[in-house]
Design a protein around this motif. Structure first.
Motif, mmCIF file in Angstrom:
data_model
loop_
_atom_site.group_PDB
_atom_site.id
_atom_site.type_symbol
_atom_site.label_atom_id
_atom_site.label_comp_id
_atom_site.label_asym_id
_atom_site.label_seq_id
_atom_site.Cartn_x
_atom_site.Cartn_y
_atom_site.Cartn_z
ATOM 1 N N LEU A 42 -4.744 10.362 8.311
ATOM 2 C CA LEU A 42 -5.461 9.748 7.201
ATOM 3 C C LEU A 42 -4.615 8.643 6.568
ATOM 4 C CD1 LEU A 42 -8.081 9.797 5.599
ATOM 5 C CD2 LEU A 42 -7.047 11.485 4.090
ATOM 6 N N ALA A 43 -3.326 8.867 6.450
ATOM 7 C CA ALA A 43 -2.430 7.836 5.916
ATOM 8 C C ALA A 43 -2.387 6.635 6.857
ATOM 9 C CB ALA A 43 -1.028 8.407 5.718
ATOM 10 N N ASP A 44 -2.373 6.882 8.153
ATOM 11 C CA ASP A 44 -2.394 5.787 9.127
ATOM 12 C C ASP A 44 -3.692 4.987 9.006
ATOM 13 O OD1 ASP A 44 0.063 6.601 10.093
ATOM 14 O OD2 ASP A 44 -0.802 7.768 11.744
ATOM 15 N N GLN A 45 -4.804 5.690 8.849
ATOM 16 C CA GLN A 45 -6.094 5.018 8.721
ATOM 17 C C GLN A 45 -6.143 4.194 7.429
ATOM 18 O OE1 GLN A 45 -9.464 7.630 9.105
ATOM 19 N NE2 GLN A 45 -10.912 5.943 9.190
ATOM 20 N N ALA A 46 -5.542 4.695 6.360
ATOM 21 C CA ALA A 46 -5.496 3.945 5.100
ATOM 22 C C ALA A 46 -4.683 2.669 5.272
ATOM 23 C CB ALA A 46 -4.905 4.810 3.991
ATOM 24 N N GLY A 47 -3.568 2.754 5.986
ATOM 25 C CA GLY A 47 -2.758 1.567 6.252
ATOM 26 C C GLY A 47 -3.505 0.536 7.066
ATOM 27 N N GLN A 48 -4.259 0.994 8.044
ATOM 28 C CA GLN A 48 -5.061 0.071 8.861
ATOM 29 C C GLN A 48 -6.154 -0.590 8.028
ATOM 30 O OE1 GLN A 48 -6.475 2.559 12.016
ATOM 31 N NE2 GLN A 48 -4.517 2.578 13.087
ATOM 32 N N ALA A 49 -6.788 0.178 7.145
ATOM 33 C CA ALA A 49 -7.842 -0.381 6.301
ATOM 34 C C ALA A 49 -7.265 -1.421 5.347
ATOM 35 C CB ALA A 49 -8.537 0.730 5.515
ATOM 36 N N ALA A 50 -6.095 -1.133 4.786
ATOM 37 C CA ALA A 50 -5.471 -2.071 3.847
ATOM 38 C C ALA A 50 -5.044 -3.353 4.542
ATOM 39 C CB ALA A 50 -4.279 -1.412 3.165
ATOM 40 N N SER A 51 -4.533 -3.237 5.748
ATOM 41 C CA SER A 51 -4.094 -4.442 6.459
ATOM 42 C C SER A 51 -5.257 -5.182 7.117
ATOM 43 C CB SER A 51 -3.033 -4.092 7.502
ATOM 44 O OG SER A 51 -3.581 -3.288 8.521
ATOM 45 N N THR A 53 -8.218 -5.857 5.694
ATOM 46 C CA THR A 53 -9.122 -6.507 4.744
ATOM 47 C C THR A 53 -8.459 -7.734 4.134
ATOM 48 O OG1 THR A 53 -10.517 -6.162 2.807
ATOM 49 C CG2 THR A 53 -8.378 -5.094 2.777
ATOM 50 N N SER A 54 -9.262 -8.705 3.792
ATOM 51 C CA SER A 54 -8.705 -9.913 3.184
ATOM 52 C C SER A 54 -8.468 -9.726 1.688
ATOM 53 C CB SER A 54 -9.634 -11.105 3.422
ATOM 54 O OG SER A 54 -10.894 -10.844 2.835
ATOM 55 N N ASP A 55 -9.185 -8.791 1.054
ATOM 56 C CA ASP A 55 -9.019 -8.564 -0.377
ATOM 57 C C ASP A 55 -9.309 -7.102 -0.693
ATOM 58 O OD1 ASP A 55 -8.817 -8.675 -3.111
ATOM 59 O OD2 ASP A 55 -10.512 -10.032 -3.389
ATOM 60 N N SER A 56 -8.268 -6.316 -0.882
ATOM 61 C CA SER A 56 -8.457 -4.888 -1.124
ATOM 62 C C SER A 56 -9.081 -4.617 -2.494
ATOM 63 C CB SER A 56 -7.132 -4.140 -0.989
ATOM 64 O OG SER A 56 -6.178 -4.650 -1.886
ATOM 65 N N LEU A 57 -9.050 -5.592 -3.407
ATOM 66 C CA LEU A 57 -9.673 -5.397 -4.715
ATOM 67 C C LEU A 57 -11.190 -5.415 -4.650
ATOM 68 C CD1 LEU A 57 -7.376 -7.566 -7.001
ATOM 69 C CD2 LEU A 57 -7.379 -5.084 -6.726
ATOM 70 N N THR A 58 -11.748 -6.076 -3.657
ATOM 71 C CA THR A 58 -13.204 -6.143 -3.527
ATOM 72 C C THR A 58 -13.722 -5.337 -2.338
ATOM 73 O OG1 THR A 58 -13.078 -8.169 -2.216
ATOM 74 C CG2 THR A 58 -13.303 -8.423 -4.599
ATOM 75 N N ASP A 59 -12.859 -4.643 -1.639
ATOM 76 C CA ASP A 59 -13.253 -3.832 -0.488
ATOM 77 C C ASP A 59 -13.795 -2.493 -0.992
ATOM 78 O OD1 ASP A 59 -12.899 -1.782 1.674
ATOM 79 O OD2 ASP A 59 -12.251 -3.551 2.788
ATOM 80 N N ASP A 60 -15.102 -2.286 -0.874
ATOM 81 C CA ASP A 60 -15.738 -1.064 -1.379
ATOM 82 C C ASP A 60 -15.170 0.199 -0.749
ATOM 83 O OD1 ASP A 60 -17.355 -2.493 -3.059
ATOM 84 O OD2 ASP A 60 -19.151 -2.314 -1.808
ATOM 85 N N ASP A 61 -14.842 0.151 0.525
ATOM 86 C CA ASP A 61 -14.313 1.317 1.225
ATOM 87 C C ASP A 61 -12.978 1.738 0.613
ATOM 88 O OD1 ASP A 61 -14.248 3.351 3.168
ATOM 89 O OD2 ASP A 61 -13.238 2.058 4.624
ATOM 90 N N ILE A 62 -12.085 0.792 0.431
ATOM 91 C CA ILE A 62 -10.775 1.099 -0.151
ATOM 92 C C ILE A 62 -10.910 1.532 -1.606
ATOM 93 C CG2 ILE A 62 -8.572 0.074 -0.865
ATOM 94 C CD1 ILE A 62 -8.654 -1.561 1.726
ATOM 95 N N GLN A 63 -11.749 0.848 -2.365
ATOM 96 C CA GLN A 63 -11.900 1.189 -3.780
ATOM 97 C C GLN A 63 -12.507 2.577 -3.980
ATOM 98 O OE1 GLN A 63 -10.626 -0.439 -6.422
ATOM 99 N NE2 GLN A 63 -9.648 -1.661 -4.837
ATOM 100 N N LEU A 64 -13.498 2.952 -3.181
ATOM 101 C CA LEU A 64 -14.065 4.300 -3.289
ATOM 102 C C LEU A 64 -13.022 5.343 -2.924
ATOM 103 C CD1 LEU A 64 -16.332 6.312 -3.795
ATOM 104 C CD2 LEU A 64 -17.077 5.929 -1.429
ATOM 105 N N THR A 65 -12.254 5.085 -1.883
ATOM 106 C CA THR A 65 -11.209 6.019 -1.470
ATOM 107 C C THR A 65 -10.186 6.203 -2.581
ATOM 108 O OG1 THR A 65 -11.533 5.402 0.845
ATOM 109 C CG2 THR A 65 -9.463 6.487 0.279
#
Length: 79
Positions: A42-51, A53-65
Motif C-alpha cells: 500500500l505504501a508502494d502504491q501511494a508512492g506511485q500515485a504521488a509520483s 500525478t501532476s498536482d497532488s493537491l487536486t488529485d481526488d484519489d490522493i486527497q480521499l486517501t
C-alpha cells in the motif's frame, strides 16, 4: 452496482456512501474492510500515485486517501 468509472477503476459506494476516486483510494477502502495486518504494498502504491500525478493537491484519489487516513488516525471510522 456500478455508479461511475474513474480511469480504469469502477467505483461504487460502500455501506457508508464512500466512493473510491481511483486505484489508491479503492485499495485503501478494500484494506479497511478486510482483516488487519501489514500491507507494505500500500505504501508502494501511494508512492506511485504521488509520483504519477501532476498536482497532488487536486488529485481526488490522493486527497480521499489522505482524508480517510487522517480520519482513521484522529477519530476513527464507523464500521
Amino acid at each position: 452496482m456500478l455508479v461511475a468509472e474513474h480511469g480504469n477503476v469502477a467505483v461504487s459506494p460502500d455501506a457508508h456512501g464512500l466512493r473510491a476516486r481511483g486505484p489508491l483510494s479503492d485499495r485503501l477502502l478494500t484494506v479497511l474492510r478486510s482483516r488487519p495486518g501489514p500491507l507494505p504494498e500500500l505504501a508502494d502504491q501511494a508512492g506511485q500515485a504521488a509520483s504519477g500525478t501532476s498536482d497532488s493537491l487536486t488529485d481526488d484519489d490522493i486527497q480521499l486517501t489522505l482524508h480517510l487516513l487522517y480520519e482513521l488516525h484522529y477519530r476513527g471510522l464507523a464500521g
